[in-house]
Design a protein around this motif. Sequence first.
Motif, PDB file in Angstrom:
ATOM      1  N   MET A   1      -6.190 -20.000  -2.893  1.00 37.23           N
ATOM      2  CA  MET A   1      -7.132 -19.977  -3.815  1.00 37.23           C
ATOM      3  C   MET A   1      -6.411 -19.124  -5.035  1.00 37.23           C
ATOM      4  O   MET A   1      -5.849 -18.279  -5.156  1.00 37.23           O
ATOM      5  CB  MET A   1      -8.423 -18.868  -3.818  1.00 37.23           C
ATOM      6  CG  MET A   1      -9.274 -19.049  -4.636  1.00 37.23           C
ATOM      7  SD  MET A   1     -10.821 -17.579  -4.584  1.00 37.23           S
ATOM      8  CE  MET A   1      -9.704 -16.206  -4.950  1.00 37.23           C
ATOM      9  N   ALA A   2      -6.440 -19.641  -6.492  1.00 40.54           N
ATOM     10  CA  ALA A   2      -5.988 -19.431  -7.541  1.00 40.54           C
ATOM     11  C   ALA A   2      -7.150 -18.975  -8.636  1.00 40.54           C
ATOM     12  O   ALA A   2      -8.058 -19.624  -8.477  1.00 40.54           O
ATOM     13  CB  ALA A   2      -4.917 -20.463  -8.157  1.00 40.54           C
ATOM     14  N   LEU A   3      -6.612 -18.072  -9.510  1.00 41.04           N
ATOM     15  CA  LEU A   3      -7.516 -17.963 -10.795  1.00 41.04           C
ATOM     16  C   LEU A   3      -6.950 -18.747 -11.794  1.00 41.04           C
ATOM     17  O   LEU A   3      -5.644 -18.547 -11.958  1.00 41.04           O
ATOM     18  CB  LEU A   3      -7.750 -16.480 -11.250  1.00 41.04           C
ATOM     19  CG  LEU A   3      -8.962 -16.135 -11.909  1.00 41.04           C
ATOM     20  CD1 LEU A   3      -8.859 -14.608 -12.059  1.00 41.04           C
ATOM     21  CD2 LEU A   3      -9.011 -16.738 -13.208  1.00 41.04           C
ATOM     22  N   ASP A 117     -12.360  -6.652 -22.206  1.00 37.32           N
ATOM     23  CA  ASP A 117     -13.016  -6.083 -20.771  1.00 37.32           C
ATOM     24  C   ASP A 117     -13.115  -6.998 -19.753  1.00 37.32           C
ATOM     25  O   ASP A 117     -13.917  -7.807 -20.064  1.00 37.32           O
ATOM     26  CB  ASP A 117     -14.259  -5.415 -21.372  1.00 37.32           C
ATOM     27  CG  ASP A 117     -15.189  -4.717 -20.134  1.00 37.32           C
ATOM     28  OD1 ASP A 117     -14.482  -5.028 -19.009  1.00 37.32           O
ATOM     29  OD2 ASP A 117     -15.962  -4.141 -20.361  1.00 37.32           O
ATOM     30  N   GLU A 118     -12.625  -7.031 -18.781  1.00 43.43           N
ATOM     31  CA  GLU A 118     -12.636  -8.271 -17.769  1.00 43.43           C
ATOM     32  C   GLU A 118     -13.754  -8.014 -16.484  1.00 43.43           C
ATOM     33  O   GLU A 118     -13.577  -9.143 -15.750  1.00 43.43           O
ATOM     34  CB  GLU A 118     -11.364  -8.582 -17.211  1.00 43.43           C
ATOM     35  CG  GLU A 118     -10.712  -7.469 -16.332  1.00 43.43           C
ATOM     36  CD  GLU A 118     -10.197  -6.216 -16.549  1.00 43.43           C
ATOM     37  OE1 GLU A 118     -10.505  -5.896 -17.753  1.00 43.43           O
ATOM     38  OE2 GLU A 118      -9.693  -5.464 -15.630  1.00 43.43           O
ATOM     39  N   HIS A 119     -14.444  -6.845 -16.742  1.00 47.88           N
ATOM     40  CA  HIS A 119     -15.137  -6.553 -15.329  1.00 47.88           C
ATOM     41  C   HIS A 119     -16.268  -7.664 -15.091  1.00 47.88           C
ATOM     42  O   HIS A 119     -16.514  -8.106 -14.337  1.00 47.88           O
ATOM     43  CB  HIS A 119     -15.748  -5.168 -15.928  1.00 47.88           C
ATOM     44  CG  HIS A 119     -14.563  -4.153 -15.622  1.00 47.88           C
ATOM     45  ND1 HIS A 119     -13.973  -3.622 -16.399  1.00 47.88           N
ATOM     46  CD2 HIS A 119     -13.812  -3.569 -14.598  1.00 47.88           C
ATOM     47  CE1 HIS A 119     -13.083  -2.804 -16.101  1.00 47.88           C
ATOM     48  NE2 HIS A 119     -13.082  -2.737 -14.985  1.00 47.88           N
ATOM     49  N   LEU A 125     -17.104 -14.300 -11.465  1.00 45.52           N
ATOM     50  CA  LEU A 125     -16.172 -15.259 -10.789  1.00 45.52           C
ATOM     51  C   LEU A 125     -16.150 -14.910  -9.058  1.00 45.52           C
ATOM     52  O   LEU A 125     -16.267 -15.857  -8.286  1.00 45.52           O
ATOM     53  CB  LEU A 125     -14.627 -15.087 -11.041  1.00 45.52           C
ATOM     54  CG  LEU A 125     -14.317 -15.547 -12.753  1.00 45.52           C
ATOM     55  CD1 LEU A 125     -12.945 -14.708 -12.984  1.00 45.52           C
ATOM     56  CD2 LEU A 125     -14.327 -16.886 -12.793  1.00 45.52           C
ATOM     57  N   ASP A 126     -16.328 -13.720  -8.770  1.00 41.17           N
ATOM     58  CA  ASP A 126     -16.318 -13.288  -7.563  1.00 41.17           C
ATOM     59  C   ASP A 126     -17.713 -13.836  -6.850  1.00 41.17           C
ATOM     60  O   ASP A 126     -17.917 -14.065  -5.435  1.00 41.17           O
ATOM     61  CB  ASP A 126     -16.222 -11.796  -7.236  1.00 41.17           C
ATOM     62  CG  ASP A 126     -14.969 -11.352  -7.281  1.00 41.17           C
ATOM     63  OD1 ASP A 126     -13.898 -12.279  -7.271  1.00 41.17           O
ATOM     64  OD2 ASP A 126     -14.357 -10.212  -7.543  1.00 41.17           O
ATOM     65  N   ALA A 127     -18.676 -13.747  -7.766  1.00 45.34           N
ATOM     66  CA  ALA A 127     -20.116 -14.104  -7.377  1.00 45.34           C
ATOM     67  C   ALA A 127     -20.039 -15.718  -7.256  1.00 45.34           C
ATOM     68  O   ALA A 127     -21.322 -16.396  -7.091  1.00 45.34           O
ATOM     69  CB  ALA A 127     -21.269 -13.670  -8.208  1.00 45.34           C
ATOM     70  N   GLY A 128     -19.103 -16.398  -7.519  1.00 43.78           N
ATOM     71  CA  GLY A 128     -18.928 -17.964  -7.638  1.00 43.78           C
ATOM     72  C   GLY A 128     -18.984 -18.724  -8.835  1.00 43.78           C
ATOM     73  O   GLY A 128     -19.432 -20.062  -8.737  1.00 43.78           O
ATOM     74  N   TYR A 129     -19.420 -17.954  -9.757  1.00 42.54           N
ATOM     75  CA  TYR A 129     -19.520 -18.704 -11.156  1.00 42.54           C
ATOM     76  C   TYR A 129     -18.282 -19.328 -11.941  1.00 42.54           C
ATOM     77  O   TYR A 129     -17.316 -18.520 -11.593  1.00 42.54           O
ATOM     78  CB  TYR A 129     -20.324 -17.705 -12.205  1.00 42.54           C
ATOM     79  CG  TYR A 129     -21.762 -17.315 -11.974  1.00 42.54           C
ATOM     80  CD1 TYR A 129     -22.772 -18.409 -12.356  1.00 42.54           C
ATOM     81  CD2 TYR A 129     -22.088 -16.325 -10.955  1.00 42.54           C
ATOM     82  CE1 TYR A 129     -23.969 -17.859 -12.294  1.00 42.54           C
ATOM     83  CE2 TYR A 129     -23.576 -16.051 -10.895  1.00 42.54           C
ATOM     84  CZ  TYR A 129     -24.446 -16.695 -11.558  1.00 42.54           C
ATOM     85  OH  TYR A 129     -25.943 -16.544 -11.358  1.00 42.54           O
ATOM     86  N   VAL A 130     -18.374 -20.247 -12.561  1.00 40.72           N
ATOM     87  CA  VAL A 130     -17.454 -20.634 -13.643  1.00 40.72           C
ATOM     88  C   VAL A 130     -17.863 -19.905 -14.769  1.00 40.72           C
ATOM     89  O   VAL A 130     -19.130 -20.006 -15.282  1.00 40.72           O
ATOM     90  CB  VAL A 130     -17.721 -22.137 -13.742  1.00 40.72           C
ATOM     91  CG1 VAL A 130     -16.385 -22.405 -14.907  1.00 40.72           C
ATOM     92  CG2 VAL A 130     -17.123 -22.769 -12.405  1.00 40.72           C
ATOM     93  N   CYS A 131     -16.913 -19.162 -15.431  1.00 43.20           N
ATOM     94  CA  CYS A 131     -17.307 -18.497 -16.637  1.00 43.20           C
ATOM     95  C   CYS A 131     -16.933 -19.274 -17.879  1.00 43.20           C
ATOM     96  O   CYS A 131     -15.640 -19.644 -17.874  1.00 43.20           O
ATOM     97  CB  CYS A 131     -16.418 -17.111 -16.801  1.00 43.20           C
ATOM     98  SG  CYS A 131     -17.246 -15.826 -15.364  1.00 43.20           S
ATOM     99  N   ALA A 163      -5.565 -10.759 -19.438  1.00 38.98           N
ATOM    100  CA  ALA A 163      -6.553  -9.730 -19.204  1.00 38.98           C
ATOM    101  C   ALA A 163      -6.699  -9.996 -17.484  1.00 38.98           C
ATOM    102  O   ALA A 163      -6.920  -8.812 -16.710  1.00 38.98           O
ATOM    103  CB  ALA A 163      -7.559  -9.414 -19.979  1.00 38.98           C
ATOM    104  N   LEU A 164      -7.042 -11.179 -16.919  1.00 41.29           N
ATOM    105  CA  LEU A 164      -7.578 -11.408 -15.727  1.00 41.29           C
ATOM    106  C   LEU A 164      -6.540 -11.530 -14.581  1.00 41.29           C
ATOM    107  O   LEU A 164      -6.779 -11.730 -13.376  1.00 41.29           O
ATOM    108  CB  LEU A 164      -8.253 -12.688 -15.769  1.00 41.29           C
ATOM    109  CG  LEU A 164      -9.822 -12.591 -16.317  1.00 41.29           C
ATOM    110  CD1 LEU A 164     -10.205 -13.940 -16.755  1.00 41.29           C
ATOM    111  CD2 LEU A 164     -10.904 -11.806 -15.655  1.00 41.29           C
TER     112      LEU A 164
END
Length: 409
Positions: A1-3, A117-119, A125-131, A163-164
């Motif tokens: 998995m990549a970001l 602020d990347e929080h 993202l961790d919850a599965g969303y595309v931002c 940032a991410l």
Amino acid sequence: MALIVQKYGGTSVANPERIRNLARRVARFKAMGHQIVVVVSAMSGETNRLIALAKEIMPEPDPRELDVMVSTGEQVTIGMTALALMELGIKAKSYTGAQVKILTDDAFTKARILNIDEHNLKADLDAGYVCVVAGFQGMDANGNITTLGRGGSDTTGVALAAALNADECQIYTDVDGVYTTDPRVVPEARRLDKITFEEMLELASQGSKVLQIRSVEFAGKYKVKLRVLSSFEDEGDGTLITFEDEGNNMEDPIISGIAFNRDEAKITVLGVPDTPGIAYQILGPIAEANVDVDMIIQNTGADGTTDFTFTVHKNEMNKALSILRDKVQSNIKAREIVGDDKVVKVAIVGVGMKSHVGVASQMFRTLAEEGINIQMISTSEIKIAVVIDEKYMELAVRVLHKAFELEAA
Ligand code: ADP
Ligand code: ASP
Ligand code: MG
């Protein structure tokens, strides 16, 4: 998995069908298990339309209000993109710059990103969303909306990737990579599989708008893996911006690319008595007004007076001229101050210049053979740039492209 951060430019979001197409690509990456942040520009032509609207009300628009207006273009496309993703059954959420908390300075219309602020994005993202993040815009410390300068969505993309700590930042556009020069001007231009960061930085700073210069600076500073690709084709690896220093190989092409810039204007301060401090007296007030200066030359004649010439962005020529005429001319006893916005800058760029001599003379000979007069010259280790009459721009780029053998093999 990549970001992966994927940035899509104006033509890639020009209408609903293109936005659906973008969503389908994002869906494919998501299906491979990757986390995706999408950055979008406004629909092509929209930013220009908004600027023109502002100018109808106020010819030199107040910059804070201009940013309030032009930032709306991206607010439309983030919503549309999130909707298109939802229609494909993908969890998606849109963010304006302020909602992410992209903090910038307060230089409206050309703000710089200070912090991201990347929080919130990370949690989504961790919850599965595309931002889906609006390019080109941020917020200053007082909550004002700011924009990052034309082409600024590239910078949003790369800054978010930094940032991410993303694995890659992909810039999707209407060409399939970085070419030896703008393929719209020279059809024979060749796509480069890779280009060094150093060269990309020079090309961008000399006017190749395929990447905004600040995006390349960010990529360099944070070592973001950056790739330019076509949003209209699914095949192809585009152009990778490389960081490894492969040393100078005598076999490398001497010139990698040619950039040009139609946005510069030339200002000449004529007949200034030649005394210490003149450059500071001329350019100090220009800098205080936050006007960027690019090339500078100064010539002292036999009569002891100096002509001082520099270039600024075309949009800022009138502002710079008024500052000089109102605040500077009488102090420095300049005879005359003239502006010329019928000029362009053309630059050849290549790391191979470091190990080859005679590149400048070949460039000057090529231009001379076409009767093109050079008005200003500036050089760096890997670049030679000239200012010429705008009517010769295309001719100059074409003959230089040929002279340095950049055409497709
Ligand atoms: P976007 O809206 O996707 O950000 P831009 O118009 O800002 O797209 O940038 C892509 C354009 O950059 C291309 O259509 C091309 O005309 C131009 N361009 C200028 N120089 C180059 C180059 N060296 N390689 C590729 N494209 C270039
Ligand atoms: N929409 C903005 C512009 O036209 C930002 C961008 O496209 O990158 O300049
Ligand atoms: Mg662009």
